[in-house]
Scaffold this active site. Structure first.
Site, PDB file in Angstrom:
ATOM      1  N   GLU A 281      90.152 -60.779 -35.504  1.00 27.26           N
ATOM      2  CA  GLU A 281      88.756 -61.176 -35.704  1.00 27.26           C
ATOM      3  C   GLU A 281      88.574 -62.654 -35.385  1.00 27.26           C
ATOM      4  O   GLU A 281      89.348 -63.509 -35.840  1.00 27.26           O
ATOM      5  CB  GLU A 281      88.363 -60.904 -37.156  1.00 27.26           C
ATOM      6  CG  GLU A 281      87.024 -60.246 -37.313  1.00 27.26           C
ATOM      7  CD  GLU A 281      87.001 -58.846 -36.719  1.00 27.26           C
ATOM      8  OE1 GLU A 281      86.418 -58.688 -35.618  1.00 27.26           O
ATOM      9  OE2 GLU A 281      87.540 -57.931 -37.327  1.00 27.26           O
TER      10      GLU A 281
ATOM     11  N   ASP B 174      88.679 -63.618 -30.097  1.00 28.18           N
ATOM     12  CA  ASP B 174      88.328 -63.336 -28.703  1.00 28.18           C
ATOM     13  C   ASP B 174      87.752 -64.547 -27.993  1.00 28.18           C
ATOM     14  O   ASP B 174      88.141 -64.869 -26.875  1.00 28.18           O
ATOM     15  CB  ASP B 174      87.402 -62.120 -28.586  1.00 28.18           C
ATOM     16  CG  ASP B 174      86.112 -62.241 -29.375  1.00 28.18           C
ATOM     17  OD1 ASP B 174      86.000 -63.130 -30.250  1.00 28.18           O
ATOM     18  OD2 ASP B 174      85.202 -61.426 -29.120  1.00 28.18           O
TER      19      ASP B 174
ATOM     20  N   ALA C  25      76.176 -53.200 -38.944  1.00 27.97           N
ATOM     21  CA  ALA C  25      77.339 -52.841 -39.753  1.00 27.97           C
ATOM     22  C   ALA C  25      78.632 -53.441 -39.224  1.00 27.97           C
ATOM     23  O   ALA C  25      79.696 -53.196 -39.767  1.00 27.97           O
ATOM     24  CB  ALA C  25      77.477 -51.319 -39.813  1.00 27.97           C
ATOM     25  N   GLY C  26      78.573 -54.216 -38.141  1.00 26.68           N
ATOM     26  CA  GLY C  26      79.790 -54.764 -37.568  1.00 26.68           C
ATOM     27  C   GLY C  26      80.528 -53.780 -36.688  1.00 26.68           C
ATOM     28  O   GLY C  26      81.703 -53.963 -36.399  1.00 26.68           O
ATOM     29  N   LEU C  27      79.836 -52.721 -36.222  1.00 23.83           N
ATOM     30  CA  LEU C  27      80.449 -51.717 -35.352  1.00 23.83           C
ATOM     31  C   LEU C  27      79.975 -51.856 -33.918  1.00 23.83           C
ATOM     32  O   LEU C  27      80.170 -50.973 -33.094  1.00 23.83           O
ATOM     33  CB  LEU C  27      80.150 -50.311 -35.881  1.00 23.83           C
ATOM     34  CG  LEU C  27      80.610 -50.039 -37.306  1.00 23.83           C
ATOM     35  CD1 LEU C  27      80.281 -48.614 -37.720  1.00 23.83           C
ATOM     36  CD2 LEU C  27      82.111 -50.295 -37.452  1.00 23.83           C
ATOM     37  N   SER C  28      79.342 -52.973 -33.620  1.00 24.04           N
ATOM     38  CA  SER C  28      78.945 -53.348 -32.270  1.00 24.04           C
ATOM     39  C   SER C  28      77.948 -52.387 -31.637  1.00 24.04           C
ATOM     40  O   SER C  28      78.128 -51.911 -30.519  1.00 24.04           O
ATOM     41  CB  SER C  28      80.167 -53.522 -31.367  1.00 24.04           C
ATOM     42  OG  SER C  28      79.836 -54.334 -30.269  1.00 24.04           O
TER      43      SER C  28
ATOM     44  N   ASP D 256      83.986 -56.701 -27.739  1.00 20.54           N
ATOM     45  CA  ASP D 256      83.182 -55.516 -28.038  1.00 20.54           C
ATOM     46  C   ASP D 256      82.905 -54.691 -26.790  1.00 20.54           C
ATOM     47  O   ASP D 256      83.049 -53.470 -26.782  1.00 20.54           O
ATOM     48  CB  ASP D 256      81.864 -55.934 -28.694  1.00 20.54           C
ATOM     49  CG  ASP D 256      82.073 -56.635 -30.016  1.00 20.54           C
ATOM     50  OD1 ASP D 256      83.200 -56.598 -30.548  1.00 20.54           O
ATOM     51  OD2 ASP D 256      81.112 -57.232 -30.532  1.00 20.54           O
TER      52      ASP D 256
ATOM     53  N   TYR E 235      78.041 -67.595 -37.563  1.00 19.28           N
ATOM     54  CA  TYR E 235      78.956 -67.276 -36.468  1.00 19.28           C
ATOM     55  C   TYR E 235      79.096 -68.482 -35.539  1.00 19.28           C
ATOM     56  O   TYR E 235      80.202 -68.876 -35.162  1.00 19.28           O
ATOM     57  CB  TYR E 235      78.426 -66.057 -35.707  1.00 19.28           C
ATOM     58  CG  TYR E 235      79.371 -65.459 -34.701  1.00 19.28           C
ATOM     59  CD1 TYR E 235      80.088 -64.306 -34.986  1.00 19.28           C
ATOM     60  CD2 TYR E 235      79.545 -66.039 -33.439  1.00 19.28           C
ATOM     61  CE1 TYR E 235      80.960 -63.741 -34.060  1.00 19.28           C
ATOM     62  CE2 TYR E 235      80.410 -65.488 -32.514  1.00 19.28           C
ATOM     63  CZ  TYR E 235      81.109 -64.342 -32.823  1.00 19.28           C
ATOM     64  OH  TYR E 235      81.961 -63.799 -31.905  1.00 19.28           O
TER      65      TYR E 235
END
Length: 386
Positions: A35, A38, A127-130, A176, A228
């Protein structure tokens, strides 16, 4: 997928009074580990999931771009002649940003026709699932086909990243989009974000009787907001102060020197990235040598690093991780950019009901929002469906 196909086909026909030329889909992703590495040229290990975004797309006889979806009442319209990041806003910036970014990678937008596109998805938003990369990747493969651009999947990942960075304004890396475009069933993508070299690594979860439980905390996050960006700025500052091109160029052995040079906050941000890069490589090696039941401690350590060093967790994520581990998950961590979103728990299949019940009860006891818990499986990447 059947429901999505029906919704997109009907929605496209209703909005544009025509049938789409085709249907394309792309998955969301779970990042198993790696995390905030990248954009630091480091290593990540995500996999595409069996939650997808579907787009219906058809070319037009003029240069208009018309974008509609099941989650917005309006149809956004723009001319290709006016397609710049400055003219994009809201949810339509994702698909239209891809069209603009394709122009930056060689598509001659001055000669190409416009298009109609209708979008639906079962990837949870926030939800952070891209969910964003799923939209970008589905639109990218559709336009690559219909505009006959001939770009490969790695190039399309760069297109999606540019769209997110410039059109949406989120300073994300390439993980992602790479997962959404390169994923394969029962496997994860070991990606070197500096070289863009990618290796598909079998996970073996099914054979080991493991499931990956996603715990969506319902705490929404947004990459384009300040948290971020400030973490990314701290990483850049740390690299400059340590005299390296990026944090990828540091190892755990360099952390002693880093502690002497950096202020406490910047050091902790750097320490997370450096140790997380090591954890990604250790996870891949452990999977190869010992199998998936041996990676739990690495997932746990990743969460602690994000909680304490990178400071991107929230109480709901910490509770989800702690409760899952206490109920039998072999490892758990938050996943995604942080400040909300989802946690993942690698769990023996037989214990999924118990972990689900325990997390739900723990959230109720703290008066948190009711979490959404579901199992995901590693799936194939973006594809044409019809």
């Amino acid at each position: 997928m059947t429901d999505l196909i029906q919704t997109v086909t009907d929605g496209f026909t209703s909005r544009f009074d025509a049938a789409p030329a085709g249907l394309w889909s792309a998955p969301g992703r779970v990042n198993l580990i790696g995390e905030h590495t990248d954009y630091n040229d480091g290593f990540v290990f995500p996999f595409a999931i069996n939650r997808r975004t579907l787009v219906g797309l058809g070319l037009r006889g003029d240069r208009q771009l018309r974008v509609a979806s099941s989650f917005a009442a309006e149809t956004v319209e723009l001319s290709l002649d006016d397609l710049t990041p400055e003219n994009l806003a809201g949810w339509s910036a994702y698909p239209l940003g891809v069209a603009w970014a394709l122009g930056q990678f060689g598509a001659d937008l001055a000669t190409l026709p416009g298009f109609n596109v209708f979008i639906d998805s079962d990837v949870p938003i926030g939800a952070g699932l891209s969910s964003s990369a799923a939209i970008e990747s589905a639109v990218a493969v559709a336009l690559n086909d219909l505009w006959q651009l001939g770009l490969d999947r790695r190039m399309l990942a760069r297109v999606g990243q540019l769209a997110e960075n410039r059109a949406v304004g989120a300073p994300t890396g390439i993980m992602d989009q790479s997962a959404s475009l390169l994923g394969e069933a029962d496997s994860a993508v070991f990606l070197d974000c500096r070289t863009l070299e990618a290796e598909v690594i079998p996970l073996g979860f099914d054979g080991a009787g493991l499931d990956l439980l996603v715990i969506d905390t319902r705490v929404s996050h947004a990459h384009s907001t300040g948290g971020y960006a400030s973490r990314r700025a701290s990483c850049g500052l740390g690299a400059r102060m340590l005299g390296v091109p990026s944090l990828r160029d540091l190892t755990v052995d360099d952390l002693g020197r880093a502690a002497d040079v950096l202020d406490d906050e910047t050091f902790r941000r750097v320490r997370h990235v450096v140790t997380e890069n090591q954890r990604v490589q250790d996870t891949v090696r452990t999977l190869r040598e010992q199998g998936p039941t041996a990676i739990g401690a690495l997932l746990d350590a990743s969460h602690l690093s994000m909680r304490d060093d990178f400071e991107i967790s929230v109480p709901e994520l910490d509770l989800a991780v702690e409760t899952a581990r206490g109920t039998g998950a072999i490892g758990a961590r938050m996943t995604g950019g942080g400040f909300g979103g989802a946690a993942i728990a690698l769990t023996p299949r037989a214990l999924i009901p118990a972990v689900t019940a325990a997390v739900t009860a723990a959230f109720a006891a703290r008066a948190f929002a009711v979490p959404d818990l579901f199992v995901v499986r590693a799936a194939d990447g973006a594809a044409r469906e019809q």
